[in-house]
Write an enzyme that holds these catalytic residues in place. Structure first.
Site, PDB file in Angstrom:
ATOM      1  N   GLY A 146      42.399  40.705  40.278  1.00  0.00           N
ATOM      2  CA  GLY A 146      41.058  40.447  41.083  1.00  0.00           C
ATOM      3  C   GLY A 146      42.698  39.124  42.059  1.00  0.00           C
ATOM      4  N   GLY A 203      43.112  34.486  38.981  1.00  0.00           N
ATOM      5  CA  GLY A 203      44.502  34.121  37.746  1.00  0.00           C
ATOM      6  C   GLY A 203      44.936  32.858  37.805  1.00  0.00           C
ATOM      7  CD  GLU A 207      46.046  45.958  38.315  1.00  0.00           C
ATOM      8  OE1 GLU A 207      45.487  46.479  39.632  1.00  0.00           O
ATOM      9  OE2 GLU A 207      46.222  46.150  37.434  1.00  0.00           O
ATOM     10  CB  CYS A 225      45.936  43.803  44.680  1.00  0.00           C
ATOM     11  SG  CYS A 225      46.528  45.297  44.029  1.00  0.00           S
TER      12      CYS A 225
END
Length: 476
Positions: free
Chosen positions: A207, A212, A230, A263
C-alpha cells in the site's frame, strides 16, 4: 459483524459485491481459527503443502477467465491486463516453490560430531492486507509463500476489491486447503486496524508509504513481530538519448500503464535540455494523446481503462491542479469525451521551473524536468524519499554504469520501463518505498525464520571426560 460493504464498478457504478463488514470480534475469531489450525499445517509435510498449492494453481487456471472478468469489473482495468494478472497468480506458485527451496529450504553438512543443519520455521499466523490495483496477484505474492512456509494467514482485501478477495479464498478452498489455514475478513480501514491489533505474528502489507510509516511506528515496540512493507514510489525515468519514438513508447508504458496505478510507474521524466530532449518530449506528448482509453471489455481493447473509482480520478485532478499552482505547465490536453467519471487521460506537466514536492500521484500523471547535464539528471532522480524503481534510456554504456552505481532504488532498468518486474527477481525498494523486505523471489525470506542446529545421534563416549573437566577442583 458490522455494517454492509458494497463494491461497485468504476465504469458504470453497477453493483459487483455486497456483504457484511467484519468488526473487531469477527477479526479476533478469524485469528483464533487460524491459530488453532497453524500447528497442524506447520507439521504437514512440505511435499503435501506444495501439492496443495499446486492444486490451487490448477483451480486458478481452470477459472482464469472468470477471475480476469471479475478483476476487470471491480477495478476498471482492461481485460487484456486482468487476463495477464490471473495468469500471473497461477504462475506465482511455481516461482514461490522454487524460491522457497533456494532461500528457505533445508541444508545439511557433515561435521566431526555429526552434522550441522539449517532449517526454516514459520512465524505462526500472519495478516495480509491487500491492495486494489492488483487485487489477486499482489496478495498472492504474500499468501502463497506464507502458506508454503507453514504459516496460517488472515487476509483482508482492499475495501475496493472485496469480490476478488472472496474469489481468491474460494479457489484455495476448492483446492482443499484445510479449515482455518486461510481466513478471510472484509471491511474498510477499521477492519484492517482491528485485524492487525489481534494476536498475529506479522503483517504483510502492500500500500501507500503513509500507511507503511504508520505500521512501522505502531509495531515498533512489539518484539519479534514480522513486518514486510511493499510501498509506493516517486520513480524517475531518465530519457537521455536514442530514438524518440522508442523512448516515447517506453515512457508511456512506464507512466500510464494501469492508468498510472502501479507503485512502480514512472512519476518523473528527466531529459536533457536541448534538441534531443525536446524531440523525446514532443514524441511522448504526441503518443499520450493517441493512447486508447476505454471500458474494460471494449473491442478493440484499450491501452488504459478507468481508475479504481471516481474519487480516485478526482484526486488526480486535484494533484494536477496543485502542480500547476506550484508553477507547472500542463503540456497535454484531455480528449473531448471520456467513457465515464472514473476515466482520466494521461497528463504530462513541465515542472522544470516550478516548485517540486515529493508526493506520489497514483494516476496517469508524469512530471517533466529538463536538466543541463547527466550528473544533474542523477541528482534529480535521487531527490526523493522513495526508492522503488528507476530507469535510464540510453545507448551509452558509460552513462548506464554511472547511473547504476549512483541510483538509489531497488529496481533499476536500462532501456526498459520502470514497471513490469520479474517474479524470479526480488521486488522492493529503499527509503519510503519499503522496510528492506523485498517481495517476489525474496518473499520466502520474510515468511520463515532460520533455525541452525548442531546435531549428533548420541553422546560422544570417546571424547575426554567432559564432566570431570567441568567439575570444580577438590579443596586442598
Amino acid at each position: 459483524m458490522g455494517d454492509r460493504l458494497r463494491s461497485t464498478s468504476p465504469v458504470d457504478d453497477s453493483l459487483v459485491w455486497e456483504g457484511a463488514t467484519d468488526d473487531a470480534a469477527a477479526c479476533a475469531a478469524a485469528v483464533a481459527r487460524a491459530r488453532a489450525a497453524q500447528p497442524g499445517w506447520a507439521e504437514t509435510p512440505l511435499d503435501a503443502r506444495i501439492a496443495l498449492v499446486r492444486r490451487f494453481a490448477e483451480c486458478v487456471t481452470a477459472k482464469a477467465e472468470a477471475l480476469a472478468t471479475l478483476i476487470a469489473r471491480e477495478t476498471g482495468k482492461p481485460l487484456w491486463e486482468t487476463r495477464t494478472e490471473a495468469k500471473g497468480v497461477a504462475a506465482k506458485v511455481a516461482v514461490s516453490i522454487a524460491a522457497q527451496a533456494e532461500r528457505a529450504g533445508e541444508r545439511r553438512a557433515a561435521t566431526a560430531f555429526g552434522e550441522s543443519v539449517l532449517r526454516h520455521r514459520p512465524h505462526g499466523v500472519l495478516a495480509v492486507l491487500g491492495p486494489f490495483n492488483f487485487p489477486a496477484h499482489l496478495p498472492s505474492g504474500h499468501i502463497i509463500p506464507a502458506l508454503l512456509a507453514g504459516n496460517c494467514v488472515v487476509f483482508k482485501p482492499s475495501e475496493q476489491t472485496p469480490a476478488v478477495g472472496e474469489m481468491l479464498v474460494a479457489l484455495w478452498r476448492e483446492a482443499g486447503l484445510p479449515h482455518g489455514v486461510l481466513e478471510l475478513v472484509q471491511g474498510e480501514r477499521d477492519t484492517g486496524a482491528a485485524l492487525v491489533d489481534c494476536a498475529v505474528d506479522g503483517l504483510l502489507f502492500t500500500g501507500s508509504a503513509r500507511a507503511g510509516l504508520h505500521f512501522q511506528q505502531h509495531f515498533a515496540a512489539r518484539a519479534g513481530f514480522m513486518l514486510a512493507l511493499e510501498l509506493g514510489g516517486n520513480n524517475p525515468l531518465i530519457a537521455w538519448d536514442g530514438d524518440p519514438a522508442f523512448a516515447a513508447a517506453t515512457i508511456a508504458q512506464s507512466a500510464f500503464l494501469t492508468a498510472g496505478q502501479r507503485c512502480s510507474c514512472a512519476r518523473r521524466l528527466i531529459v536533457p535540455d536541448g534538441a534531443g530532449g525536446r524531440a523525446i518530449v514532443d514524441a511522448a506528448i504526441a503518443l499520450a494523446g493517441r493512447l486508447r482509453i476505454g471500458i474494460w471489455d471494449a473491442e478493440p481493447q484499450p491501452f488504459m481503462g478507468s481508475l479504481v473509482s471516481a474519487e480516485a480520478a478526482a484526486a488526480v485532478d486535484r494533484a494536477v491542479d496543485r502542480l500547476v499552482a506550484q508553477g507547472g505547465r500542463l503540456l497535454t490536453s484531455a480528449p473531448a469525451a471520456l467513457p465515464g467519471r472514473a476515466f482520466r487521460a494521461p497528463a504530462i506537466v513541465d515542472m522544470t521551473d516550478a516548485k517540486r514536492d515529493d508526493e506520489e500521484i497514483f494516476g496517469p500523471v508524469l512530471q517533466l524536468v529538463r536538466v543541463a547535464g547527466f550528473d544533474e539528471a542523477i541528482a534529480v532522480a535521487n531527490r526523493t524519499a522513495y526508492g522503488l524503481s528507476a530507469a535510464l534510456l540510453t545507448t551509452d554504456d558509460a552513462l548506464w554504469t554511472r547511473f547504476l552505481a549512483r541510483s538509489r532504488a531497488g529496481v533499476v532498468n536500462r532501456n526498459r520501463p520502470t514497471n513490469g518486474a520479474a517474479s524470479n527477481l526480488p521486488f522492493g525498494g529503499t527509503g519510503a518505498s519499503g522496510n528492506h523486505r523485498p517481495s517476489a523471489w525474496y518473499a520466502a525470506d520474510y515468511c520463515a525464520y532460520p533455525v541452525a542446529s548442531a546435531e549428533a545421534a548420541a553422546l560422544d563416549t570417546a571424547a575426554p571426560d567432559l564432566a570431570a573437566f567441568l567439575a570444580p577442583a577438590a579443596p586442598r
